[in-house]
Design a protein around this motif. Sequence first.
Motif, PDB file in Angstrom:
ATOM      1  N   GLU A 144       0.836  -1.219   0.000  1.00 52.84           N
ATOM      2  CA  GLU A 144       0.000   0.000   0.000  1.00 52.84           C
ATOM      3  C   GLU A 144       0.861   1.255   0.000  1.00 52.84           C
ATOM      4  OE1 GLU A 144      -3.296   0.557  -0.338  1.00 52.84           O
ATOM      5  OE2 GLU A 144      -3.491  -1.592  -0.723  1.00 52.84           O
ATOM      6  N   ALA A 145       1.948   1.240   0.762  1.00 52.04           N
ATOM      7  CA  ALA A 145       2.863   2.390   0.782  1.00 52.04           C
ATOM      8  C   ALA A 145       3.451   2.610  -0.612  1.00 52.04           C
ATOM      9  CB  ALA A 145       3.965   2.164   1.810  1.00 52.04           C
TER      10      ALA A 145
ATOM     11  N   ASP B  48       3.211  11.463   1.952  1.00 52.59           N
ATOM     12  CA  ASP B  48       2.537  10.498   1.068  1.00 52.59           C
ATOM     13  C   ASP B  48       2.048   9.292   1.868  1.00 52.59           C
ATOM     14  OD1 ASP B  48       3.027  12.120  -1.129  1.00 52.59           O
ATOM     15  OD2 ASP B  48       4.777  10.965  -1.806  1.00 52.59           O
ATOM     16  N   LEU B  49       2.898   8.811   2.772  1.00 53.85           N
ATOM     17  CA  LEU B  49       2.538   7.657   3.601  1.00 53.85           C
ATOM     18  C   LEU B  49       1.329   7.987   4.474  1.00 53.85           C
ATOM     19  CD1 LEU B  49       3.732   4.765   4.312  1.00 53.85           C
ATOM     20  CD2 LEU B  49       4.667   5.885   6.337  1.00 53.85           C
ATOM     21  N   HIS B  50       1.397   9.109   5.173  1.00 53.83           N
ATOM     22  CA  HIS B  50       0.303   9.514   6.053  1.00 53.83           C
ATOM     23  C   HIS B  50      -0.960   9.832   5.254  1.00 53.83           C
ATOM     24  CE1 HIS B  50       3.089  10.691   9.657  1.00 53.83           C
ATOM     25  NE2 HIS B  50       3.016   9.387   9.442  1.00 53.83           N
ATOM     26  N   GLY B  51      -0.793  10.391   4.067  1.00 47.44           N
ATOM     27  CA  GLY B  51      -1.936  10.681   3.209  1.00 47.44           C
ATOM     28  C   GLY B  51      -2.667   9.411   2.782  1.00 47.44           C
ATOM     29  N   ALA B  52      -1.935   8.294   2.753  1.00 46.07           N
ATOM     30  CA  ALA B  52      -2.535   7.002   2.409  1.00 46.07           C
ATOM     31  C   ALA B  52      -3.121   6.304   3.641  1.00 46.07           C
ATOM     32  CB  ALA B  52      -1.490   6.100   1.758  1.00 46.07           C
TER      33      ALA B  52
ATOM     34  N   ILE C  40      11.915   1.161   4.736  1.00 46.17           N
ATOM     35  CA  ILE C  40      11.930  -0.275   5.003  1.00 46.17           C
ATOM     36  C   ILE C  40      11.343  -0.563   6.387  1.00 46.17           C
ATOM     37  CG2 ILE C  40      13.936  -0.650   3.504  1.00 46.17           C
ATOM     38  CD1 ILE C  40      15.617  -0.966   6.134  1.00 46.17           C
ATOM     39  N   ASP C  41      11.204  -1.821   6.689  1.00 44.22           N
ATOM     40  CA  ASP C  41      10.765  -2.343   7.985  1.00 44.22           C
ATOM     41  C   ASP C  41       9.394  -1.809   8.408  1.00 44.22           C
ATOM     42  OD1 ASP C  41      10.494  -3.645  10.361  1.00 44.22           O
ATOM     43  OD2 ASP C  41      12.305  -2.830  11.273  1.00 44.22           O
ATOM     44  N   PHE C  42       8.376  -2.400   7.839  1.00 42.80           N
ATOM     45  CA  PHE C  42       7.001  -2.048   8.145  1.00 42.80           C
ATOM     46  C   PHE C  42       6.401  -2.986   9.194  1.00 42.80           C
ATOM     47  CE2 PHE C  42       7.679   0.602   4.636  1.00 42.80           C
ATOM     48  CZ  PHE C  42       6.633   1.496   4.508  1.00 42.80           C
ATOM     49  N   GLY C  43       7.264  -3.612   9.997  1.00 46.00           N
ATOM     50  CA  GLY C  43       6.819  -4.576  10.996  1.00 46.00           C
ATOM     51  C   GLY C  43       5.928  -4.000  12.081  1.00 46.00           C
ATOM     52  N   LEU C  44       6.050  -2.712  12.354  1.00 46.47           N
ATOM     53  CA  LEU C  44       5.217  -2.066  13.381  1.00 46.47           C
ATOM     54  C   LEU C  44       4.182  -1.124  12.764  1.00 46.47           C
ATOM     55  CD1 LEU C  44       7.969  -1.231  16.049  1.00 46.47           C
ATOM     56  CD2 LEU C  44       6.363  -3.148  16.034  1.00 46.47           C
ATOM     57  N   SER C  45       4.037  -1.155  11.461  1.00 44.19           N
ATOM     58  CA  SER C  45       3.130  -0.242  10.756  1.00 44.19           C
ATOM     59  C   SER C  45       1.673  -0.650  10.931  1.00 44.19           C
ATOM     60  CB  SER C  45       3.471  -0.224   9.269  1.00 44.19           C
ATOM     61  OG  SER C  45       4.797   0.219   9.078  1.00 44.19           O
ATOM     62  N   PHE C  46       0.800   0.340  10.722  1.00 44.67           N
ATOM     63  CA  PHE C  46      -0.636   0.084  10.819  1.00 44.67           C
ATOM     64  C   PHE C  46      -1.390   1.180  10.078  1.00 44.67           C
ATOM     65  CE2 PHE C  46       0.928   2.377  14.479  1.00 44.67           C
ATOM     66  CZ  PHE C  46       0.028   3.401  14.696  1.00 44.67           C
ATOM     67  N   PHE C  47      -2.644   0.891   9.787  1.00 44.90           N
ATOM     68  CA  PHE C  47      -3.502   1.885   9.148  1.00 44.90           C
ATOM     69  C   PHE C  47      -4.117   2.767  10.234  1.00 44.90           C
ATOM     70  CE2 PHE C  47      -3.548  -1.501   5.916  1.00 44.90           C
ATOM     71  CZ  PHE C  47      -3.220  -0.752   4.795  1.00 44.90           C
ATOM     72  N   ASP C  48      -3.956   4.075  10.088  1.00 45.67           N
ATOM     73  CA  ASP C  48      -4.527   5.021  11.048  1.00 45.67           C
ATOM     74  C   ASP C  48      -4.398   6.418  10.454  1.00 45.67           C
ATOM     75  OD1 ASP C  48      -5.216   6.663  13.250  1.00 45.67           O
ATOM     76  OD2 ASP C  48      -4.361   5.243  14.674  1.00 45.67           O
ATOM     77  N   SER C  49      -5.485   7.150  10.394  1.00 45.92           N
ATOM     78  CA  SER C  49      -5.460   8.508   9.846  1.00 45.92           C
ATOM     79  C   SER C  49      -5.600   9.569  10.935  1.00 45.92           C
ATOM     80  CB  SER C  49      -6.582   8.679   8.816  1.00 45.92           C
ATOM     81  OG  SER C  49      -6.343   7.851   7.705  1.00 45.92           O
ATOM     82  N   SER C  50      -5.447   9.163  12.187  1.00 45.33           N
ATOM     83  CA  SER C  50      -5.615  10.137  13.266  1.00 45.33           C
ATOM     84  C   SER C  50      -4.392  11.061  13.375  1.00 45.33           C
ATOM     85  CB  SER C  50      -5.851   9.430  14.604  1.00 45.33           C
ATOM     86  OG  SER C  50      -4.661   8.807  15.063  1.00 45.33           O
ATOM     87  N   THR C  51      -4.644  12.269  13.805  1.00 43.72           N
ATOM     88  CA  THR C  51      -3.577  13.242  14.007  1.00 43.72           C
ATOM     89  C   THR C  51      -2.602  12.743  15.070  1.00 43.72           C
ATOM     90  OG1 THR C  51      -5.087  15.029  13.403  1.00 43.72           O
ATOM     91  CG2 THR C  51      -3.125  15.651  14.637  1.00 43.72           C
ATOM     92  N   GLU C  52      -3.120  12.103  16.098  1.00 39.09           N
ATOM     93  CA  GLU C  52      -2.268  11.599  17.178  1.00 39.09           C
ATOM     94  C   GLU C  52      -1.270  10.554  16.664  1.00 39.09           C
ATOM     95  OE1 GLU C  52      -0.816  11.125  21.158  1.00 39.09           O
ATOM     96  OE2 GLU C  52      -2.037  12.700  20.249  1.00 39.09           O
ATOM     97  N   ALA C  53      -1.750   9.574  15.931  1.00 41.63           N
ATOM     98  CA  ALA C  53      -0.861   8.510  15.426  1.00 41.63           C
ATOM     99  C   ALA C  53       0.189   9.083  14.476  1.00 41.63           C
ATOM    100  CB  ALA C  53      -1.674   7.424  14.735  1.00 41.63           C
ATOM    101  N   ARG C  54      -0.236   9.976  13.609  1.00 43.79           N
ATOM    102  CA  ARG C  54       0.703  10.611  12.680  1.00 43.79           C
ATOM    103  C   ARG C  54       1.718  11.452  13.450  1.00 43.79           C
ATOM    104  NH1 ARG C  54      -3.995  12.581   8.468  1.00 43.79           N
ATOM    105  NH2 ARG C  54      -4.027  10.701   7.173  1.00 43.79           N
TER     106      ARG C  54
END
Length: 190
Positions: free
Chosen positions: A50-51, A97-101, A123-137
């Motif tokens: 997705e990224a 771009d990443l956060h926009g997605a 690289i290393d998306f092992g801790l990545s997740f989908f989240d569009s919140s201002t806090e997570a970003r």
Amino acid sequence: MYLTSGAEATVKLEDGIIIKERVPKSYRVRELDERIRKERTKAEARLLSEARRAGVPTPVIYDIENSTIKMQYLDGTAMKYVIDEKLSEQIGILIADLHGAGIVHGDLTTSNLILFNDRVYMIDFGLSFFDSSTEARGVDVHVLFQTFESTHKDHEKLIEAFCRGYRQDFEQADEVLERVKDIEKRGRYA
């Protein structure tokens, strides 16, 4: 050849391909452990893809099997060794771009950004997740800024350059950067 071994996975280079395998956890029931490792591996591969679709350069995935991802080896240099203001601005654009997605990296450090063929790769998306919140970003960017501060003497200039890039095409940039300041204040008094 093993490149790294962490709490969650081992990463090795074999015949020019990166093989990332999630390690079993002996404290979990075997069937549960296998399921968790398989699900996390699939999730990481999906987030990497997705990224990439969102315009963020990432390694190409060749295969996913159980708790193993086989992907492109980027014979580049970790950003922590070569970062300057120009590259920091490029990183800002990529994170926008990443956060926009709707993706949060979760481990945004200059070790997880590689300069390869004059492009910055994530690289290393092992801790990545989908989240569009201002806090997570905001937490994502805060982690990167902490990395700048702890490892680079000219961190103020790197942060300014990052912010220029982050603001270029990301409508929520100012909101996220304000949240980064709030997160920093919280950390000082915790």
